[in-house]
Design a protein around this motif. Structure first.
Motif: not given
Length: 291
Positions: A97-98, A100-102, A124-125, A127-128
């Protein structure tokens, strides 16, 4: 066992075990072995590189073999694959989750139109963890600005002055209990039985040849009268014993063989002779000393 512990835990764990063994077996004094011996640092870097390389190669081979299986083979492999513990599963979930990748199965949703010789780019966004760290830095900057530039908070120079003042107080407190830090300026008359007994033992071993056991004097001056050649009182007596007597005909500087605490003890013992009556007192020398 290998599948139960992820590589990002396994590699640091093995590395620090090797690091601990190196520090245990390599004698390097007070310094860590990797600081004392640069070759040890080079060895540790090489070990870390090898561990990462082994993990990367093994994972790549596993992935290639897995992809070469048919669907039935993949299902059998997944069924026999050991399940990780709940703790490891939770840590891995938090880690994923950290990022944040698909997932790979959803990457088609974020493929960009760019195409470089068949290599496609993913949108990609961030990473959180990176975003949260960025937001935290903004909050920190705002608090820093308000505290130090608006309300004139304590800066590094102020902190340094405070630390100097605290260190000075701590040093003075330490000097009160550290007997061997005593000097001409800080010495005081010792009155405890243990100190005077130690001073007597030092006097009898080193001083009786010149001053006699009762302080009456011989080669050296009489210690029982009020006359002193280089000054009386604990400070002057301490300095005379420590630095030696008059050039050419005085006693030696005992600081070469006695500790400051021992000089303070024998100086205090010498002052015990004041006002006593020796068997064969030597004629007074020097001037009368008044505190």
């Amino acid at each position: 066992m290998r599948h139960l512990i992820p590589s990002w835990v396994r590699v640091p764990l093995v590395f620090f075990i090797i690091f601990g063994l190196v520090e245990y077996f390599v004698s390097s004094g007070k310094q860590p072995a990797f600081i004392e011996y640069p070759m040890v640092l080079l060895f540790l870097v090489f070990v870390l590189f090898v561990l990462i390389a082994i993990e990367a190669i093994v994972n790549s081979l596993e992935n290639i073999l897995y992809q070469s299986l048919d669907e039935a083979g993949k299902a059998r492999y997944d069924a026999k694959k050991p399940q990780s513990s709940k703790l490891m599963a939770w840590i891995n979930s938090v880690y994923q989750k950290s990022l944040g990748s698909k997932p790979v199965t959803e990457e088609h949703e974020i493929i960009l139109d760019h195409n470089y010789d068949g290599i496609k780019e993913l949108d990609n966004d961030l990473p959180p963890w990176w975003l949260y760290a960025f937001y935290a830095s903004i909050v920190f900057a705002a608090v820093y600005l308000v505290r130090f530039h608006i309300f004139d908070g304590e800066n590094q120079y102020d902190e340094l002055e405070t630390e100097y003042a605290e260190a000075k107080i701590a040093l003075e407190e330490y000097k009160k209990t550290a007997k061997d830090l005593v000097d001409f300026n800080t010495v005081e008359v010792l009155t405890s039985a243990s100190d005077l007994s130690a001073g007597k033992a030092i006097y009898e071993e080193n001083c009786v040849a010149c001053h006699m056991s009762d302080g009456g004097g011989g080669i050296g001056p009489n210690l029982t009268d009020e006359h002193w050649i280089l000054g009386g009182g604990i400070k002057n007596v301490f300095k005379t014993i420590s630095e030696g007597g008059r050039n050419g005909k005085g006693m030696i500087a005992w600081k070469q063989s006695l500790k400051p605490s021992e000089i303070a003890q024998v100086s205090s013992y010498v002052l015990q002779f004041q006002g006593t009556t020796p068997a064969k007192p030597k004629e007074a020398e020097g001037d009368v000393w008044k505190e």
